[in-house]
Design an enzyme around this catalytic site. Structure first.
Site, PDB file in Angstrom:
ATOM      1  N   ASP A 134       0.855  -1.187   0.000  1.00 32.04           N
ATOM      2  CA  ASP A 134       0.000   0.000   0.000  1.00 32.04           C
ATOM      3  C   ASP A 134       0.888   1.231   0.000  1.00 32.04           C
ATOM      4  O   ASP A 134       1.958   1.230   0.618  1.00 32.04           O
ATOM      5  CB  ASP A 134      -0.905   0.016   1.238  1.00 32.04           C
ATOM      6  CG  ASP A 134      -2.029  -1.012   1.178  1.00 32.04           C
ATOM      7  OD1 ASP A 134      -2.374  -1.451   0.069  1.00 32.04           O
ATOM      8  OD2 ASP A 134      -2.557  -1.355   2.242  1.00 32.04           O
ATOM      9  N   ASP A 186      -6.993  -1.378  -4.703  1.00 29.14           N
ATOM     10  CA  ASP A 186      -8.095  -1.017  -3.804  1.00 29.14           C
ATOM     11  C   ASP A 186      -9.061  -0.051  -4.487  1.00 29.14           C
ATOM     12  O   ASP A 186     -10.278  -0.140  -4.300  1.00 29.14           O
ATOM     13  CB  ASP A 186      -7.556  -0.384  -2.522  1.00 29.14           C
ATOM     14  CG  ASP A 186      -6.680  -1.329  -1.722  1.00 29.14           C
ATOM     15  OD1 ASP A 186      -6.835  -2.561  -1.856  1.00 29.14           O
ATOM     16  OD2 ASP A 186      -5.824  -0.835  -0.961  1.00 29.14           O
TER      17      ASP A 186
END
Length: 182
Positions: A127, A140
């Site tokens: 991330d 995402d």
């Protein structure tokens, strides 16, 4: 080749191309993040809204389930299979495109869990998009946007299958005599 077979091939090709392109973008952005942000630095993009910060997330959304990484990984495998099957089976190009983005998002994060694993299906997702309240990645974004689009398709009554199309046709035929009687 029948007309129906031609449409099926087109939907499968669109699903595969959209999913592949989206997956490539996801993986390239993660590779960039690992190279550019490996020393723990943060790059501010829009102060107060978005910065780039590398985080290895063993959990799911918002870091939930970080103690059950292998369960999340197995669910991701099941989701990828289900999304691929649904993306190929639908009669709607809209459904196919939305499902291809969901598939790319699920597969992109699953690839991370396999590539950066401490054990069998015990890896972490890369991330780097830091919104202040959450850190995520391009996969995402695909999952969220696909989810919103799928809800919209359901609310609009976009037929997913031939059965849905037949049911819609039957409903419209049944409502026509009622409208004529008024």
């Amino acid at each position: 080749m029948t007309n129906q077979q031609g449409r099926l091939r087109t939907r499968v090709a669109v699903f595969a191309c959209v999913a592949a392109a989206a997956l490539i973008v996801d993986q390239l952005t993660k590779a960039w993040a690992m190279a550019a942000l490996s020393n723990g630095q943060t790059i501010r993009v829009i102060p107060g809204l978005l910065s780039f910060t590398l985080v290895r997330n063993p959990g799911a959304s918002l870091g939930m389930g970080s103690g059950a990484t292998w369960v999340i990984s197995l669910l991701a495998v099941v989701a990828c299979v289900a999304l691929a099957v649904a993306g190929v089976r639908t009669i709607s190009m809209k459904w196919s495109v939305a499902l291809s983005f969901a598939f790319a998002g699920a597969l992109g994060n699953l690839i991370d869990r396999v590539m950066y694993a401490d054990g069998f299906l015990n890896g972490k997702v890369v991330d780097f998009l830091n919104y202040g309240w959450s850190v995520g990645n391009v996969a995402d974004i695909y999952l969220v946007v696909a989810g919103v689009v799928l809800v919209i398709l359901i609310l609009m009554g976009e037929p997913f299958s031939h059965k849905d199309l037949i049911e819609q046709s039957d409903e419209s035929l049944q409502s026509e005599p009622e409208a004529d009687a008024k």
